[in-house]
Scaffold this motif. Structure first.
Motif, PDB file in Angstrom:
ATOM      1  N   VAL A   1      -3.715   5.608  -4.580  1.00 11.73           N
ATOM      2  CA  VAL A   1      -4.550   4.973  -3.564  1.00 11.73           C
ATOM      3  C   VAL A   1      -5.802   4.346  -4.172  1.00 11.73           C
ATOM      4  O   VAL A   1      -6.205   3.241  -3.775  1.00 11.73           O
ATOM      5  N   LYS A   2      -6.431   5.014  -5.122  1.00 14.45           N
ATOM      6  CA  LYS A   2      -7.640   4.463  -5.729  1.00 14.45           C
ATOM      7  C   LYS A   2      -7.375   3.117  -6.382  1.00 14.45           C
ATOM      8  O   LYS A   2      -8.204   2.197  -6.326  1.00 14.45           O
TER       9      LYS A   2
ATOM     10  N   ILE B   1       1.679   0.425   4.527  1.00 19.42           N
ATOM     11  CA  ILE B   1       1.134   1.779   4.616  1.00 19.42           C
ATOM     12  C   ILE B   1       2.221   2.772   5.013  1.00 19.42           C
ATOM     13  O   ILE B   1       2.328   3.869   4.441  1.00 19.42           O
TER      14      ILE B   1
ATOM     15  N   ASN C   1     -10.185  10.284   6.276  1.00 23.87           N
ATOM     16  CA  ASN C   1      -9.277  10.097   5.148  1.00 23.87           C
ATOM     17  C   ASN C   1     -10.115  10.121   3.877  1.00 23.87           C
ATOM     18  O   ASN C   1     -10.711   9.109   3.491  1.00 23.87           O
TER      19      ASN C   1
ATOM     20  N   GLN D   1       4.587   3.298   2.066  1.00 22.34           N
ATOM     21  CA  GLN D   1       3.936   4.092   1.023  1.00 22.34           C
ATOM     22  C   GLN D   1       3.980   5.580   1.367  1.00 22.34           C
ATOM     23  O   GLN D   1       4.251   6.430   0.503  1.00 22.34           O
TER      24      GLN D   1
ATOM     25  N   GLU E   1      -2.017  11.439  -0.268  1.00 22.34           N
ATOM     26  CA  GLU E   1      -2.937  10.308  -0.221  1.00 22.34           C
ATOM     27  C   GLU E   1      -2.295   9.140   0.527  1.00 22.34           C
ATOM     28  O   GLU E   1      -1.083   8.918   0.439  1.00 22.34           O
ATOM     29  N   SER E   2      -3.090   8.401   1.274  1.00 26.26           N
ATOM     30  CA  SER E   2      -2.572   7.268   2.034  1.00 26.26           C
ATOM     31  C   SER E   2      -3.691   6.278   2.310  1.00 26.26           C
ATOM     32  O   SER E   2      -4.866   6.551   2.057  1.00 26.26           O
ATOM     33  N   MET E   3      -3.317   5.136   2.859  1.00 29.55           N
ATOM     34  CA  MET E   3      -4.271   4.093   3.247  1.00 29.55           C
ATOM     35  C   MET E   3      -4.546   4.107   4.748  1.00 29.55           C
ATOM     36  O   MET E   3      -5.181   3.192   5.269  1.00 29.55           O
TER      37      MET E   3
ATOM     38  N   THR F   1      -3.002  -3.573   3.218  1.00 29.63           N
ATOM     39  CA  THR F   1      -3.534  -2.992   4.456  1.00 29.63           C
ATOM     40  C   THR F   1      -2.628  -3.234   5.652  1.00 29.63           C
ATOM     41  O   THR F   1      -2.990  -2.871   6.775  1.00 29.63           O
TER      42      THR F   1
ATOM     43  N   HIS G   1       6.225   8.794  -0.719  1.00 28.87           N
ATOM     44  CA  HIS G   1       5.417   9.746  -1.473  1.00 28.87           C
ATOM     45  C   HIS G   1       6.294  10.836  -2.070  1.00 28.87           C
ATOM     46  O   HIS G   1       7.144  11.415  -1.400  1.00 28.87           O
TER      47      HIS G   1
ATOM     48  N   SER H   1      -9.293  10.190   0.772  1.00 25.05           N
ATOM     49  CA  SER H   1      -8.794   9.421  -0.371  1.00 25.05           C
ATOM     50  C   SER H   1      -9.289   7.980  -0.358  1.00 25.05           C
ATOM     51  O   SER H   1      -9.343   7.331  -1.401  1.00 25.05           O
ATOM     52  N   ILE H   2      -9.661   7.457   0.829  1.00 21.52           N
ATOM     53  CA  ILE H   2     -10.218   6.106   0.903  1.00 21.52           C
ATOM     54  C   ILE H   2     -11.660   6.130   1.407  1.00 21.52           C
ATOM     55  O   ILE H   2     -12.246   5.080   1.636  1.00 21.52           O
TER      56      ILE H   2
END
Length: 418
Positions: free
Chosen positions: A19-20, A42, A123, A45, A378-380, A37, A49, A125-126
């Motif tokens: 994600v980063k 999303i 979230n 993804q 992790e996700s968007m 996006t 995983h 991770s973002i």
């Protein structure tokens, strides 16, 4: 060179990136931003995983709320990272429970001894969050109440939802009983869907955090049926928005009387199946057991897969199994530290269900009742809907702590007496 790649190959490469890295890609071009996006990207993804993490949450002795994210693979050696501090300083002193963790989104709710009106979807991770609007059922309009929340994903409507079960304490045909309201991330609002279950749902402790599994939220529930307390699991289907009662193994279904502890168990997920952790300190031999429902909905399929003898420890010092690794090992916290006692450590261990061999991870000075464990991917999700952590406004930070729900309960009781 990237533009020369077939779309299928380029998308496959992007889906495999962490994600980063994806966030960095969004600033390279408008086409990358639009693709990464997009809803389809999303969702794909998340579906692809393969590397899961363990999320550990707890409160330190100085009331600092920490979150650890560790890969759940053969390299796992415990929660050795420093930990991420809860980034929401505008709710100091309020114990938030984790109402659920789904597709990289953590739902925090202040229903642990408070009103349960503050809900945050986060979230990490973002580094984005959504503050959920105040629910419909609050003290000002409904009087005293108790609430319990759950969080999950509705795969049919492709929507993230928060469900809130509210037991109204004021008597009368208009308000009495239990009501249920649901928040939809898509619509951005709450709606009351009707009457709730006849069982009380346990709250006010991270030990009784609900479990989200296969599209449904599960809580511990109980009610007094003369002369005993009846314990069950309460299920809420996020798609149909209906309740179902799941019976427990007979050995933990009924307490001896209304004077004995009625909720000595809690629900978890173990390798994709519904699990029940039961702490028994009333019998001659004290134990902590783990049961798994092998076939969903079949009461006879409840199977005990783990039994830990805790005969030499007092109830307050009992080991607590509070989660499972991907390989099925039981994560437990051991120690004799009592609530609000300073200076003593809890020890985190992982125990093999078959051999009962024990691996010690680390000592943590924390409130033992605040430990929470979940799988984390992790996700968007929330990239478009959410605000950045650094975008917290002065208005948010100035929001005073919510009134304790107990104040409302006292007022409600006075009214009934009068």
């Amino acid at each position: 060179m990237w533009d020369d790649l077939p779309t299928e190959i380029s998308n496959n490469i992007l889906h495999r990136l962490p994600v980063k890295t994806l966030i960095k890609c969004t600033i390279l071009s408008k086409s990358f931003l639009s693709l990464i996006t997009s809803h389809d990207f999303i969702s794909t993804q998340i579906a692809q995983h393969t590397n899961s993490h363990l999320l550990l949450r707890y409160f330190t002795n100085d009331q600092q709320e920490l979150f650890h994210f560790e890969p759940d693979d053969e390299t796992f050696s415990g929660f050795q990272t420093q930990g991420l501090v809860n980034p929401f300083p505008y709710i100091p002193g309020i114990w938030c429970t984790v109402a659920g963790c789904v597709n990289g989104v953590i739902c925090l709710v202040d229903d642990c001894g408070h009103e349960g009106t503050l809900t945050i979807l986060w979230n990490p991770s973002i580094r984005k969050f959504v503050e959920v609007p105040e629910p419909i059922m609050v003290y000002e309009t409904y009087g005293g109440y108790e609430s319990a929340s759950g969080f999950g994903f509705d795969s049919i409507s492709d929507d993230y939802k928060v469900v809130r079960v509210v037991r109204l304490l004021d008597l009368g045909p208009k308000f009495g009983g239990t009501q249920v309201e649901v928040f939809s991330l898509k619509s951005g609002c709450w709606r009351i869907i009707g009457v709730g279950p006849s069982y009380s749902i346990k709250r006010r402790s991270s030990e009784y955090i609900p479990c989200f599994l296969n599209g449904s939220v599960y809580w511990v529930g109980s009610r007094f049926v003369c002369p005993n307390n009846e314990n069950v699991i309460v299920k809420f289907d996020m798609s149909t928005e209906t309740f179902e009662i799941i019976q427990l193994p007979g050995v933990v279904k009924v307490s001896e009387s209304k004077y004995t502890p009625i909720l000595d168990f809690y629900v978890q997920e173990c390798k994709g199946k519904l699990a029940l952790v039961n702490r028994n300190y009333k019998d001659e031999i004290k134990s902590c057991s783990v049961w798994v429902m092998k076939e969903y909905g079949i009461v006879e399929s409840w199977t005990k897969i783990f039994d830990f003898n805790i005969d030499n420890l007092s109830p307050c010092g009992m080991p607590r199994a509070f989660g499972f690794r991907k390989n099925g090992e039981v994560i437990m916290v051991k120690g004799v530290r009592r609530m609000y006692t300073e200076g003593e450590d809890n020890v985190l261990v992982s125990i093999d269900q078959v051999t009962h061999s024990e691996t010690t991870f680390r000592k943590i000075s924390a409130d033992r009742t605040s430990f929470y464990l979940s799988t984390y991917e992790e996700s968007m999700v929330l990239f478009k809907e959410g605000k950045g952590i650094e975008q917290q406004t002065s208005q948010l930070k100035s929001v005073p702590p919510k009134k304790r729900r107990f104040d409302g309960e006292k007022k409600s009781r006075r009214k009934r007496k009068n």
